[in-house]
Motif scaffolding. Structure first.
Motif, PDB file in Angstrom:
ATOM      1  N   LEU A 397       2.292  -4.888 -12.844  1.00  0.00           N
ATOM      2  CA  LEU A 397       2.437  -3.490 -13.266  1.00  0.00           C
ATOM      3  C   LEU A 397       2.463  -2.557 -12.067  1.00  0.00           C
ATOM      4  O   LEU A 397       3.172  -1.545 -12.072  1.00  0.00           O
ATOM      5  CB  LEU A 397       1.298  -3.120 -14.216  1.00  0.00           C
ATOM      6  N   ARG A 398       1.715  -2.896 -11.007  1.00  0.00           N
ATOM      7  CA  ARG A 398       1.765  -2.072  -9.799  1.00  0.00           C
ATOM      8  C   ARG A 398       3.136  -2.170  -9.127  1.00  0.00           C
ATOM      9  O   ARG A 398       3.661  -1.179  -8.618  1.00  0.00           O
ATOM     10  CB  ARG A 398       0.658  -2.496  -8.825  1.00  0.00           C
ATOM     11  N   ARG A 399       3.723  -3.374  -9.137  1.00  0.00           N
ATOM     12  CA  ARG A 399       5.060  -3.517  -8.567  1.00  0.00           C
ATOM     13  C   ARG A 399       6.085  -2.734  -9.390  1.00  0.00           C
ATOM     14  O   ARG A 399       7.022  -2.152  -8.835  1.00  0.00           O
ATOM     15  CB  ARG A 399       5.458  -4.986  -8.510  1.00  0.00           C
ATOM     16  N   ARG A 424      -7.411   4.031 -14.671  1.00  0.00           N
ATOM     17  CA  ARG A 424      -7.587   3.603 -13.289  1.00  0.00           C
ATOM     18  C   ARG A 424      -6.420   4.113 -12.454  1.00  0.00           C
ATOM     19  O   ARG A 424      -5.260   4.018 -12.856  1.00  0.00           O
ATOM     20  CB  ARG A 424      -7.667   2.081 -13.213  1.00  0.00           C
ATOM     21  N   LEU A 425      -6.739   4.641 -11.285  1.00  0.00           N
ATOM     22  CA  LEU A 425      -5.732   5.124 -10.359  1.00  0.00           C
ATOM     23  C   LEU A 425      -5.359   4.012  -9.389  1.00  0.00           C
ATOM     24  O   LEU A 425      -6.204   3.230  -8.962  1.00  0.00           O
ATOM     25  CB  LEU A 425      -6.236   6.339  -9.578  1.00  0.00           C
ATOM     26  N   PHE A 426      -4.078   3.948  -9.040  1.00  0.00           N
ATOM     27  CA  PHE A 426      -3.634   3.047  -7.985  1.00  0.00           C
ATOM     28  C   PHE A 426      -2.582   3.789  -7.171  1.00  0.00           C
ATOM     29  O   PHE A 426      -2.280   4.953  -7.426  1.00  0.00           O
ATOM     30  CB  PHE A 426      -3.117   1.724  -8.541  1.00  0.00           C
ATOM     31  N   ASP A 427      -2.041   3.120  -6.172  1.00  0.00           N
ATOM     32  CA  ASP A 427      -1.203   3.813  -5.194  1.00  0.00           C
ATOM     33  C   ASP A 427      -0.012   4.508  -5.834  1.00  0.00           C
ATOM     34  O   ASP A 427       0.327   5.631  -5.472  1.00  0.00           O
ATOM     35  CB  ASP A 427      -0.709   2.827  -4.129  1.00  0.00           C
ATOM     36  N   ALA A 428       0.646   3.847  -6.782  1.00  0.00           N
ATOM     37  CA  ALA A 428       1.900   4.373  -7.318  1.00  0.00           C
ATOM     38  C   ALA A 428       1.726   5.212  -8.569  1.00  0.00           C
ATOM     39  O   ALA A 428       2.696   5.783  -9.057  1.00  0.00           O
ATOM     40  CB  ALA A 428       2.863   3.225  -7.609  1.00  0.00           C
TER      41      ALA A 428
END
Length: 450
Positions: A397-399, A424-428
């Motif tokens: 999912l991050r990709r 939840r926060l992630f880079d993208a």
């Protein structure tokens, strides 16, 4: 109630076609001789009686064909081999077929209409039908049993005794437990013998389609990518012509002279032009993962459909420019090359009808490839919402979220039935874990999307 005025049964009688001579290049071609006349008579007889022969063939059930074949075989064996047992079997099966014919005699002068109180309902609701039956004949009609197809099921409708020119209304209730499209009708009145050897059907053409919409939840108004004023929200993309002033730069050959900033030019002694931040309107994309293997079970798949439909309704009601897509669209025979199938979303009703017809994709693409195809489609997007199930791991999912540009806000909605709601926060971008449909509004507020 919405009604259909087609109350008469479908006629299965045809008009006889007279024979005629055939012409070719203006010359009349006539068959000559006894053989040609016999062929013409045979063709005329077949044209007149082919529908009647077809109806007769449809009158005999598969069981009846078995009995008829056994009778003919026994008759042949008895005539050739002289077996008494074969004569007995042929006689018994022949008598059974003959005893079934009286059950098909007679007709009912029914005029039937199906009235539906509504053709759109939310999953879990009920639809009420009214079957209006009128006896148009001068004789009383005895009780009968009709068959009403309701989706994949078959309901038996008991028609009571109706006097001459009398009428009655039979209420029927349909429970819509699951999302989809339910076909109601056409109603059939079947007459058969007790052994099921012969059967006669009369069909009425009245038919309705009921769209069962997915459950949706009212989401709070969103602000990500939403224009609060007439000028639009500025982005980090720079342009030479817009409304949001950013800075000045040196003149380059080809720049429009109307953008020259004369005060800066006078101070620096160099020709300077204005530079702007590109203003953007609310352009939202909702991408639903229709791969059945991305969900642990059918209930989780329906949770994903409800979440995506709720997000789509929010975009429609707020008037955003929107692109709502899935891996399968109603009416498509073959999938598109990039796997993106846009759903009609001009009105809330049109959008919900599309979600009601949506099914799992037969040849799905991974969610990462779908996101990459959406990012490469060059659609001007300000926010992208990806809706999938619990099977894809967070790294995938991050990709998928990383395929979009930095100025695009990405929201990944991961549906996992009965899971604790989490943001939840992630880079993208941001990832929501939705365990129930009612968790989505709370997560929208918590994640700053409302």
């Amino acid at each position: 109630m919405r009604q259909n005025t087609s109350r008469a049964p479908i006629s299965d009688t045809g008009t006889a076609t007279r024979g005629s001579t055939s012409t070719r290049f203006g010359d009349t071609q006539r068959s000559t001789g006894y053989l040609g006349a016999g062929r013409r008579r045979a063709r005329r007889w077949w044209r007149r009686n082919r529908r009647r022969m077809r109806r007769t063939a449809e009158t005999i059930t598969p069981t009846g064909y078995f009995v008829l074949g056994a009778a003919i075989l026994s008759l042949v064996l008895a005539a050739t081999l002289g077996w008494i047992e074969a004569w007995f079997v042929a006689a018994v099966f022949g008598v059974l077929l003959l005893l079934g014919l009286p059950f098909l005699l007679g007709s009912r002068a029914y005029l039937i209409r199906i009235a539906v109180d509504r053709t759109r309902v939310t999953a879990g609701g009920r639809v009420r039908l009214g079957i209006e039956v009128e006896n148009a004949g001068a004789r009383p009609a005895l009780p009968a049993t009709a068959e009403l197809p309701v989706g994949e099921a078959l309901r038996e409708i008991a028609i009571p005794f109706i006097g001459p020119h009398g009428e009655t209304a039979i209420p029927v209730e349909i429970a819509t437990t699951a999302r989809g499209v339910i076909g109601v009708g056409p109603l059939k009145l079947a007459r058969r013998d007790p052994l099921g050897l012969v059967r006669r059907e009369i069909t009425w053409r009245d038919r309705h389609l009921i769209h069962v919409h997915p459950r949706t939840v009212l989401l709070p108004p969103g602000s990500v990518g939403l224009v609060r004023d007439l000028e639009g929200a500025s982005s980090r993309r720079l342009t030479d012509s817009d409304l949001s002033f950013h800075a000045v730069r040196e003149y380059v050959h080809g720049d429009a002279l109307r953008h020259v900033h004369w005060k800066s030019t006078a101070k620096t002694g160099t020709l300077m032009v204005r530079q702007y931040e590109e203003s953007q309107t609310a352009r939202a994309a909702i991408l639903f993962d229709a791969d059945r293997t991305s969900y642990s079970d059918d209930e989780e798949f329906e949770l994903g459909v409800s979440a995506a439909a709720s997000l789509g309704l929010l975009a429609v009601r707020e008037g955003r420019e929107r692109f709502i897509a899935s891996q399968w669209a109603p009416g498509r025979i073959r999938p598109s090359i990039d796997g993106l199938e846009e759903l009609p979303a001009q009105t809330p009703t049109q959008l919900l009808d599309a979600w009601a017809e949506l099914e799992a994709a037969e040849e799905p693409l991974p969610i990462e490839r779908l996101a990459r195809h959406l990012a490469e489609s060059r659609r001007p997007l300000s926010i992208v919402m990806l809706v999938t199930g619990s099977v894809p791991d967070p790294s995938r999912l991050r990709r998928a979220a990383a395929a979009f540009a930095e100025d695009v806000d990405v929201l990944v909605v991961r549906c996992e039935r009965l899971a604790d709601p989490a943001a939840r926060l992630f880079d993208a971008g941001t990832m929501f874990t939705v365990g129930a449909l009612d968790d989505l509004p709370q997560l929208m507020v918590r994640g700053g999307f409302a």
